[in-house]
Scaffold this motif. Structure first.
Motif, mmCIF file in Angstrom:
data_model
loop_
_atom_site.group_PDB
_atom_site.id
_atom_site.type_symbol
_atom_site.label_atom_id
_atom_site.label_comp_id
_atom_site.label_asym_id
_atom_site.label_seq_id
_atom_site.Cartn_x
_atom_site.Cartn_y
_atom_site.Cartn_z
ATOM 1 N N ILE A 125 -45.578 85.846 -8.176
ATOM 2 C CA ILE A 125 -46.413 85.244 -7.038
ATOM 3 C C ILE A 125 -45.553 85.454 -5.829
ATOM 4 N N ARG A 126 -45.687 86.519 -4.928
ATOM 5 C CA ARG A 126 -44.676 86.535 -3.998
ATOM 6 C C ARG A 126 -45.268 85.274 -2.906
ATOM 7 N N ASP A 127 -46.423 85.232 -2.538
ATOM 8 C CA ASP A 127 -46.941 84.451 -1.540
ATOM 9 C C ASP A 127 -48.239 83.999 -1.939
ATOM 10 N N PRO A 128 -48.440 82.466 -2.448
ATOM 11 C CA PRO A 128 -49.465 81.881 -3.078
ATOM 12 C C PRO A 128 -50.759 82.073 -1.903
ATOM 13 N N ASP A 129 -50.526 82.212 -0.799
ATOM 14 C CA ASP A 129 -51.696 82.314 0.358
ATOM 15 C C ASP A 129 -52.088 83.823 0.508
ATOM 16 N N MET A 130 -51.318 84.588 0.020
ATOM 17 C CA MET A 130 -51.732 85.968 0.454
ATOM 18 C C MET A 130 -52.949 86.415 -0.327
ATOM 19 N N ARG A 131 -53.938 87.183 0.306
ATOM 20 C CA ARG A 131 -55.286 87.617 -0.061
ATOM 21 C C ARG A 131 -55.050 88.999 0.329
ATOM 22 N N LEU A 132 -55.729 89.783 -0.756
ATOM 23 C CA LEU A 132 -55.687 91.203 -0.506
ATOM 24 C C LEU A 132 -56.957 91.594 0.605
ATOM 25 N N SER A 133 -57.727 90.921 0.691
ATOM 26 C CA SER A 133 -58.837 91.388 1.636
ATOM 27 C C SER A 133 -58.514 90.943 3.065
ATOM 28 N N GLU A 134 -57.516 89.935 2.995
ATOM 29 C CA GLU A 134 -57.139 89.496 4.683
ATOM 30 C C GLU A 134 -55.843 90.146 5.239
ATOM 31 N N LEU A 135 -55.244 91.297 4.339
ATOM 32 C CA LEU A 135 -54.186 91.787 4.764
ATOM 33 C C LEU A 135 -54.389 92.865 5.759
ATOM 34 N N SER A 136 -53.528 93.243 6.690
ATOM 35 C CA SER A 136 -53.710 94.168 7.666
ATOM 36 C C SER A 136 -53.428 95.683 6.934
ATOM 37 N N PRO A 137 -54.043 96.776 7.225
ATOM 38 C CA PRO A 137 -53.666 98.050 6.856
ATOM 39 C C PRO A 137 -52.215 98.322 6.568
ATOM 40 N N GLU A 138 -51.515 97.895 7.823
ATOM 41 C CA GLU A 138 -49.923 98.228 7.421
ATOM 42 C C GLU A 138 -49.114 97.523 6.289
ATOM 43 N N ARG A 139 -49.775 96.321 6.182
ATOM 44 C CA ARG A 139 -49.393 95.393 5.027
ATOM 45 C C ARG A 139 -49.690 95.878 3.806
ATOM 46 N N VAL A 140 -50.998 96.561 3.635
ATOM 47 C CA VAL A 140 -51.497 97.200 2.177
ATOM 48 C C VAL A 140 -50.474 98.246 1.930
ATOM 49 N N GLU A 141 -50.400 99.020 3.150
ATOM 50 C CA GLU A 141 -49.421 100.359 2.643
ATOM 51 C C GLU A 141 -48.043 100.089 2.448
ATOM 52 N N ASP A 142 -47.319 99.105 3.066
ATOM 53 C CA ASP A 142 -46.080 98.700 2.358
ATOM 54 C C ASP A 142 -46.289 98.335 1.047
ATOM 55 N N MET A 143 -47.157 97.309 0.485
ATOM 56 C CA MET A 143 -47.311 97.009 -0.827
ATOM 57 C C MET A 143 -47.536 98.316 -1.593
ATOM 58 N N GLY A 144 -48.205 99.235 -1.297
ATOM 59 C CA GLY A 144 -48.714 100.369 -2.114
ATOM 60 C C GLY A 144 -47.112 101.002 -2.020
ATOM 61 N N ARG A 145 -46.360 101.215 -1.178
ATOM 62 C CA ARG A 145 -45.162 101.833 -1.429
ATOM 63 C C ARG A 145 -44.155 100.990 -2.305
ATOM 64 N N GLU A 146 -44.179 99.781 -2.057
ATOM 65 C CA GLU A 146 -43.528 98.779 -3.254
ATOM 66 C C GLU A 146 -43.848 99.159 -4.501
ATOM 67 N N ALA A 147 -45.143 99.502 -4.778
ATOM 68 C CA ALA A 147 -45.630 99.416 -6.111
ATOM 69 C C ALA A 147 -45.124 100.960 -6.752
#
Length: 427
Positions: free
Chosen positions: A149-171
């Motif tokens: 759990i990297r951040d217990p307050d992080m919710r996918l629906s609330e993330l910016s497109p840029e943050r989602v892209e960074d997470m995709g690259r990390e995956a």
């Protein structure tokens, strides 16, 4: 709330045979005490997924997410069909564990499927880390049962497109990056951990005599892949120059100019076709190595045999050692994969690397509270050096059909995914 979803299944004995099936969510049991129900929410598909399918029966990767036995014949036969795994973020749908809330995101090993799964989690050995202790997953190595759990307050629906892209690259990158990082930091540097973890097989010794690069020329097969590039980044940026190598011969079918420009040691890049030509081995010999260390990230076709012959012909008295890391990215059967591994053993003194046991050895040596923060810092540095900027993400959002997991699996089985691209799914 949806009442149906799609599941993607793969035939274990012939992984190019696969199908997507619509299933009713009512087949899922109610989560029990100590369980969370999660869905695969943001994850990647690359050629690396073929490895999990090809070797799934031997290394028990198929055990992680067995197919529901209620699927229509023949797909419900767990001895014949499985759900291929992947890496990425899952979203918590239901929770029977205090401290894990609905909507939280867990990074870890996931099913390539739209069907939610239940994880039996207990607190791990580092902050934010959880471990699946379910009976069906006791056959897996610990690396595959760890969820973060990297951040217990992080919710996918609330993330910016840029943050989602960074997470995709990390995956896409992080699992193979850790392999390259460990190889450079701990297998080919002090403390010279065996590539198989801990002591390794008794007939395959490993220590300073094999792993020290200070007087060695390093040869890399398949130097353009993501695991190899992660290793090369560490070799260039995360290593004392006094620890070597004397020089590096990179064999690849793709461009790696950025590494060549930043290397602090002599480096030569050649194609697979050039391996038998004498110029390359003459170049290696000019550096007067006490030994040659080969790292095979999955050399193409007969490259291992060609390299073994070239070493024997041009450096017959020089000690040579080999670390096997990857396989050629093809949808081979288990028998074909084993046959290729046997052919690759023609390279001198070959030992096979396994990321999980190396991580286990270093966690045991350093402690989890030291190891994982260290790895997080190194990952951040890797990203900040721009290593993922040329990664082309192919975004998709479904399981079934040509634009779904089904289509991506077909693409990688046919070898049609470009080397600079990866599929990322946000379901």
């Amino acid at each position: 709330m949806p009442t149906k979803t799609y599941i993607h299944v793969v035939k274990k004995a012939a992984i190019a045979e696969h199908a997507s099936l619509e299933v009713d969510l009512s087949i899922l049991p109610t989560p029990g005490k100590g369980q969370v129900r999660v869905r695969s929410a943001l994850f990647s598909i690359t050629y690396n997924n073929l490895t999990y399918a090809r070797m799934g029966s031997i290394l028990k990767w198929w055990d992680a997410f067995p197919v529901p036995e209620s699927l229509p014949a023949p797909y419900g036969d767990r001895s014949k069909y499985g759900i291929a795994p992947c890496w990425g973020w899952s979203e918590v749908l239901e929770s029977k564990i205090d401290g894990i809330d609905v909507g939280m995101l867990l990074f870890g090993y996931l099913p390539l499927s739209g069907l939610p799964v239940d994880l039996q989690l207990v607190a791990g050995d580092a902050e934010g880390h959880m471990v699946d202790v379910s009976e069906q997953r006791k056959t897996l190595m610990p690396i595959y049962n760890r969820y973060i759990i990297r951040d217990p307050d992080m919710r996918l629906s609330e993330l910016s497109p840029e943050r989602v892209e960074d997470m995709g690259r990390e995956a896409v990158y992080r699992p193979v990056w850790e392999c390259g990082y460990l190889l450079n930091k701990f297998n080919l540097s002090d403390p010279f951990v065996h590539p198989a973890g801990h002591q390794g097989p008794p007939d395959q010794p490993w220590g300073k005599a094999q792993g020290d690069l200070s007087s060695a020329v390093l040869i890399i097969l398949s130097a353009g892949g993501r695991t190899a590039r992660s290793f090369l980044d560490g070799l260039v940026h995360n290593r004392d120059q006094k620890t070597g190598p004397l020089a590096l011969l990179a064999i690849t079918s793709t461009a790696i100019e950025a590494v060549v420009k930043s290397a602090r040691f002599p480096m030569k890049v050649i194609s697979y076709k050039a391996i038998p030509e004498p110029e390359s081995m003459i170049w290696v010999a000019e550096h007067r190595p006490a030994k040659v260390v080969v790292v095979d990230f999955g050399g193409r076709s007969n490259s291992q045999a060609d390299l073994a012959e070239a070493l024997k012909r041009h450096l017959p008295t020089t000690d040579a050692f080999t670390v096997g890391v990857g396989n050629e990215p093809k949808a081979d059967t288990l028998e074909e994969t084993i046959a290729k591994l046997r052919r690759a053993s023609v390279l001198p003194n070959r030992v096979q690397m396994n990321t999980g046991p190396i991580r286990d050895a270093m966690v045991e040596k350093m402690g989890a509270e030291a190891y994982f923060p260290m790895v997080n810092r190194e990952w951040t540095s890797f990203v900040e050096r721009g290593n993922m900027e040329d990664l082309r993400i192919l975004w998709e959002e479904r399981v079934e059909g040509e634009s779904g997991i089904e289509g991506a699996w077909e693409t990688i089985c046919k070898g049609e995914l470009p080397s600079d691209a990866a599929f990322v799914y946000k379901l």
